[in-house]
Design a protein around this motif. Structure first.
Motif, mmCIF file in Angstrom:
data_model
loop_
_atom_site.group_PDB
_atom_site.id
_atom_site.type_symbol
_atom_site.label_atom_id
_atom_site.label_comp_id
_atom_site.label_asym_id
_atom_site.label_seq_id
_atom_site.Cartn_x
_atom_site.Cartn_y
_atom_site.Cartn_z
ATOM 1 N N LEU A 103 1.105 -0.981 0.083
ATOM 2 C CA LEU A 103 0.182 0.341 -0.191
ATOM 3 C C LEU A 103 0.897 1.311 -0.042
ATOM 4 N N PRO A 104 0.402 1.885 -0.624
ATOM 5 C CA PRO A 104 1.114 3.622 -0.836
ATOM 6 C C PRO A 104 0.678 4.024 0.430
ATOM 7 N N ARG A 105 1.304 5.235 1.241
ATOM 8 C CA ARG A 105 1.668 5.948 2.207
ATOM 9 C C ARG A 105 0.356 6.854 2.623
ATOM 10 N N TYR A 106 0.014 7.015 1.533
ATOM 11 C CA TYR A 106 -1.198 8.281 1.274
ATOM 12 C C TYR A 106 -1.171 9.109 2.314
ATOM 13 N N GLU A 107 -0.258 9.790 2.621
ATOM 14 C CA GLU A 107 -0.336 11.029 3.968
ATOM 15 C C GLU A 107 -1.165 12.745 3.516
ATOM 16 N N ILE A 108 -1.915 12.558 4.239
ATOM 17 C CA ILE A 108 -2.897 13.864 4.418
ATOM 18 C C ILE A 108 -2.512 15.000 3.410
ATOM 19 N N PRO A 109 -2.443 15.613 3.118
ATOM 20 C CA PRO A 109 -2.148 17.169 1.972
ATOM 21 C C PRO A 109 -2.538 17.895 3.011
ATOM 22 N N TYR A 110 -1.387 19.130 2.730
ATOM 23 C CA TYR A 110 -1.385 19.687 3.845
ATOM 24 C C TYR A 110 -2.483 20.870 3.224
ATOM 25 N N ASP A 111 -3.394 21.091 2.156
ATOM 26 C CA ASP A 111 -3.982 21.956 1.796
ATOM 27 C C ASP A 111 -5.448 21.334 2.170
ATOM 28 N N ILE A 112 -5.467 20.614 2.247
ATOM 29 C CA ILE A 112 -6.880 19.981 2.557
ATOM 30 C C ILE A 112 -7.042 20.019 4.315
ATOM 31 N N ARG A 113 -6.026 19.735 5.016
ATOM 32 C CA ARG A 113 -5.832 19.625 6.380
ATOM 33 C C ARG A 113 -6.141 20.739 6.469
ATOM 34 N N GLY A 114 -5.201 22.063 5.953
ATOM 35 C CA GLY A 114 -5.808 23.528 6.129
ATOM 36 C C GLY A 114 -7.361 23.946 5.688
ATOM 37 N N LEU A 115 -7.534 23.079 4.677
ATOM 38 C CA LEU A 115 -8.835 23.589 5.327
ATOM 39 C C LEU A 115 -10.002 23.052 6.102
ATOM 40 N N HIS A 116 -9.770 22.064 6.730
ATOM 41 C CA HIS A 116 -9.977 21.186 7.571
ATOM 42 C C HIS A 116 -9.718 22.684 8.893
ATOM 43 N N GLU A 117 -8.774 22.330 9.192
ATOM 44 C CA GLU A 117 -8.450 23.362 10.015
ATOM 45 C C GLU A 117 -9.369 24.872 10.036
ATOM 46 N N SER A 118 -9.415 25.112 8.942
ATOM 47 C CA SER A 118 -10.765 26.408 9.212
ATOM 48 C C SER A 118 -11.795 26.243 8.598
ATOM 49 N N LYS A 119 -12.632 24.346 8.795
ATOM 50 C CA LYS A 119 -14.003 24.633 8.693
ATOM 51 C C LYS A 119 -14.256 24.615 7.532
#
Length: 883
Positions: A217-233
């Motif tokens: 399986l690839p690692r599939y790290e969480i992209p920083y841009d989507i993490r940022g969108l999540h933090e800003s709801k």
């Protein structure tokens, strides 16, 4: 007239109150919702000062009284004016239950004999004159006969104004008092203990030697841009644009990222401060984790935690500790050697929990691979022409198959590939029997078939294995049947009779090598563990048939694990389930509402071929072999166009054993009781000890004289704390054989008697429950599952004034009332809900299509809809501060 009199139905108008002769009527008064009825300020009311009897404890909770014992409180009426004042009368305007409160001028006696001589009590007192400065003393007393909230309204009719006092008293028994909160609830707001960006690596459990998988399986790290969108709801565009043929992978991968970010947050709620570790032998340190046995948090072999001394600064990196063993509420850990050398049993540590990403990575990989599937698998409606299946006649191996079951099996035998074939199996209609028969027919009549059978849970997969083995007409060769288990599954969790079909080493389950896998004709697995077949290199098209049972309970990415990695265009995929029952468990509310909460089965069923009942795509099973006809009646009407037919032999029902049913011909009893919503400690889950006591009382009546044994009774309740309170009580009473659980834990199961405790007793929490699909309200699927688990008798215990605010429960409540099968507190006034396609119970058109859904029309004016959101989680352990 004050605010209370104006709010409650206008019954206290001047001309009505001054001449009232009979006792009035009051419905449900919620002490926790309308503080105006119990938070008086006598000094602001005027020159006649009337005290408040039975004041709320700390202004929050009613006082308690023991059933059968009299309690009394003093009311003082003081004239602070310089003139005489006429008090025309003091009356108990109403009591609920009726006649439970009385008035007297004498202090009520402590006992019913001796001192009771000469004591007079009534529902009203004569008129009198209060001289300037005089104080009249009135006693209000109550001797409750049953548990539950007791309410009374006392009316003081003065020459210049009318004043009332509303009284609440909670009647309890020994069981309810034993379940009272041990500590006041305080919301736990945990801070992040430390970061684990850098850490000292721990000692990982050993893996199988000399084994390498073909597809990693690839690692599939969480992209920083989507993490940022999540933090800003914010919701990513890939989701907002909706699902299309072109964006399938990006759409679902984004939803999965949203879910994974929520899992990160949820797992941190279990972090622990200032805890100890204990030496276990020479290799391990153990950590006690409260709630671990209930999978809160869920930790398994191979997971890891981070730990560091509580007094170390933020710059000191934590140590990673791998879990080598899980026992009840304890995990056995191995860290780096220096951590063990430095450890002393008195040390205090801070612990940060993590979750294992392996399953999320499997989901990412599956939706990536799905883009290589034929369009017919993912979007059947995009097919240019409808298919025509030539049925393959069969000789049934089971003599218990009905017409619809035989038809669906013949269609499966004749099917030659995509799109998936659907067996729509409403509750108790023999869906699993149909699947098993289809598998055995393929096994016996089509020697080249290779069959993969998947289900969302181990219990569902084990159930299919058991049914396959129990069929006498066909004996499957042991070397052709394999039960694939994840390495994290405890060895002791598997039935000893099934262990010969598994592969393991040192009591750890494993996937056999590819050459062994290819020899099996039937492989049974969970959807998630099917990824091991892809890892070992099983090719697309190896399996001729893939059966996905309980397909409505898994998310679409989970269903894609066996489909996207193993299907070619000619692979026959069979989806069996019911989109009207519970859907996938999704922890992120945003991911849930944007599509992750909709199962693959539900999405496919919305396509025209399936929705219109085209027999080349779907068969609906309509004969119910579980429920008494009266239990089945309402769910059939509300969810299945009234098509379900009760087919169980009358001799299989045990309704005659229940001697307390008001209507001996009607096996659904609604027992109305007004209890109390409570929480304790830092646990945000709710419980209702009054309802819990009533549940125990009902169980005692059911089991007395051997009418029912414990294994025949199940208790369903939506909140985890209520489950735990009931389990504890039943264990103390030596009745641990009675299963108590959430709706999710009962899906697919049945009991002769089901008792439902709805818990909620105050209005103020309804909106939060509706928003997050918690409890029973506003979740039609929970309702459907809860009321279709009973074979013979269904008993609902709850507050009818709360339950009736939901259109489905409202219909059930009045179905009981209309059939003389309601007991307890007075029910609310009958109300109707707006419905674009109203279900007329006496004039139902059985050929109509299922009513279409529509937007919520507001609380109290809800449209009756059957596609409400799937549950967020299987218990409601949430608080307002968690989101």
């Amino acid at each position: 007239m004050d605010e209370f009199g104006s709010k409650w139905g206008g019954k206290w108008a001047d001309d009505e109150c001054s001449v009232i002769g009979d006792k009035g009527e009051i419905g449900f008064i919620d002490f926790d919702d309308d503080k105006s009825v119990c938070s008086y300020n006598p000094e602001e009311e005027g020159p006649i000062v009337i005290s408040v009897p039975f004041t709320l404890i700390h202004g929050k909770q009613p006082r308690s009284a023991f059933v059968g014992e009299r309690v009394a409180d003093l009311i003082t009426v003081k004239n602070t004016t310089c003139d005489p004042v006429d008090l025309w009368g003091v009356k108990i305007y109403a009591s609920n239950p009726e006649n439970t409160f009385t008035l007297s001028l004498m202090k009520p006696p402590d006992s019913d004999v001796g001192s009771a001589r000469g004591f007079l009590e009534s529902f009203s007192l004569e008129d009198r004159v209060l001289q300037p400065g005089d104080t009249l003393t009135v006693w209000l007393s109550c001797k409750p006969k049953e548990i539950g909230m007791h309410t009374s309204v006392v009316h003081f009719d003065l020459e210049t104004e009318k004043i009332e006092r509303v009284v609440f008293l909670l009647a309890e028994d020994k069981i309810s008092q034993s379940l009272a909160s041990k500590s006041p609830y305080s919301r736990s707001m945990k801070k992040k203990l430390f970061t684990a960006d850098q850490f000292v690596v721990g000692s990982r459990p050993s893996r199988a030697r000399n084994r390498s998988v073909k597809n990693r399986l690839p690692r599939y790290e969480i992209p920083y841009d989507i993490r940022g969108l999540h933090e800003s709801k914010q919701i990513p565009d890939a989701v907002l644009n909706g699902l299309t043929v072109e964006n399938y992978a990006s759409y679902f991968k984004t939803l999965l990222i949203m879910e994974e970010l929520q899992l990160e947050e949820d797992m941190s709620m279990y972090d622990m401060e200032h805890v100890t570790l204990r030496k276990r032998g020479g290799q391990f340190l153990s950590l006690e984790v409260p709630g671990l046995a209930e999978k809160r948090p869920s930790l398994v072999h191979g997971d890891f935690i981070f730990a560091k001394l509580a007094n170390e600064d933020d710059e000191t990196p934590p140590y990673q500790g791998f879990i080598h063993r899980v026992e009840a509420d304890e995990v056995y850990l191995r860290f780096a050697p220096e951590f063990h050398l430095r450890h002393r049993d008195g040390n205090l540590y801070n612990v940060h929990f993590t979750y294992n990403r392996i399953n999320m990575r499997r989901l990412y990989q599956a939706v990536d691979a799905a883009e290589e599937l034929e369009t017919g698998f993912l979007f059947p409606s995009e097919s240019f022409e409808s298919r025509l299946i030539t049925r393959t006649p069969l000789v049934p191996m089971s003599c218990h198959l009905n017409e619809e079951q035989i038809f669906s099996i013949e269609m499966i035998l004749g099917c030659r590939g995509a799109p998936p074939y659907v067996i729509h199996g409403p509750p108790g209609t023999g869906k699993t029997i149909t699947i098993v028969e289809a598998i055995l027919q393929l096994y016996r009549t089509q020697k080249d078939t290779r069959i993969l059978v998947c289900a969302p849970s181990n219990s569902a997969a084990d159930h299919i294995l058991e049914k396959l083995l129990s069929e006498k007409a066909v004996k499957i060769k042991e070397n052709e049947l394999f039960r694939l288990n994840a390495a994290t599954r405890p060895y002791g969790d598997v039935d000893p009779n099934h262990i010969r079909f598994c592969f393991f080493n040192d009591l750890i389950f494993q996937c056999p090598p590819i050459r062994a896998l290819l020899r099996y004709r039937i492989i049974i697995s969970t959807c998630m563990s099917a990824s091991l077949l892809y890892a070992e290199g099983v090719q697309r098209g190896h399996f001729s048939h893939i059966f996905l049972d309980e397909a409505g309970q898994a998310s679409e990415p989970e269903m894609m694990i066996p489909i996207s990695n193993l299907c070619l265009g000619n692979t026959v995929v069979v989806l069996a389930g019911d989109p009207m029952q519970l859907g996938p468990v999704v922890y992120s509310k945003e991911a849930d509402t944007n599509g992750l909460g909709k199962s693959y089965l539900e999405r496919v069923s919305e396509c025209d071929f399936y929705r219109n009942g085209n027999e080349n795509y779907v068969t609906k099973l309509i004969r119910n072999y579980r429920c008494h006809p009266q239990i089945l009646y309402l769910p059939s009407l509300l969810f299945y166009n009234g098509e379900l037919i009760a087919c169980r032999d009358d001799n299989g029902y045990l309704i005659e054993r229940v001697d307390f049913l008001p209507n001996r011909e009607f096996p659904v009893l609604f027992f109305g009781i007004q209890g109390l919503d409570e929480r304790e400690g830092s646990n945000p889950s709710w419980f209702n000890r009054i309802e819990a006591s009533k549940v125990v009382e009902v169980i005692n009546r059911l089991t007395s004289n051997g009418n029912f044994n414990e294994e025949e009774i199940g208790v369903i309740t939506p909140y985890r704390k209520q489950v735990l309170k009931l389990k504890t009580t039943l264990e103390d009473l030596d009745m641990s054989g009675i299963k108590v659980g959430s709706v999710e834990q009962f899906q697919g199961q049945e009991k002769q008697v089901i008792i439902v405790s709805t818990v909620r007793s105050t209005i103020k929490h309804n909106e939060f429950d509706r928003t997050h699909c918690l409890g029973f309200l506003s979740n039609s699927r929970r309702f459907n599952v809860a009321v279709t688990r009973a074979i013979s008798v269904l008993i609902i215990i709850g507050n009818p004034h709360i339950i009736s605010m939901d259109p489905y429960w409202n219909k059930l409540l009045w179905h009981c009332v209309d059939n003389n099968s309601y007991k307890g507190c007075a029910p609310p006034e009958r109300q109707e809900f707006v419905d674009e396609n109203p279900l007329q119970e006496d004039q139902f058109n059985y050929d109509e299509e299922k009513p279409s859904s529509s937007e919520d029309a507001g609380w109290g004016q809800r449209t009756l809809q059957t596609d409400l959101p799937a549950p967020v989680t299987d218990e409601a352990e949430w608080s307002d501060g968690w989101k």
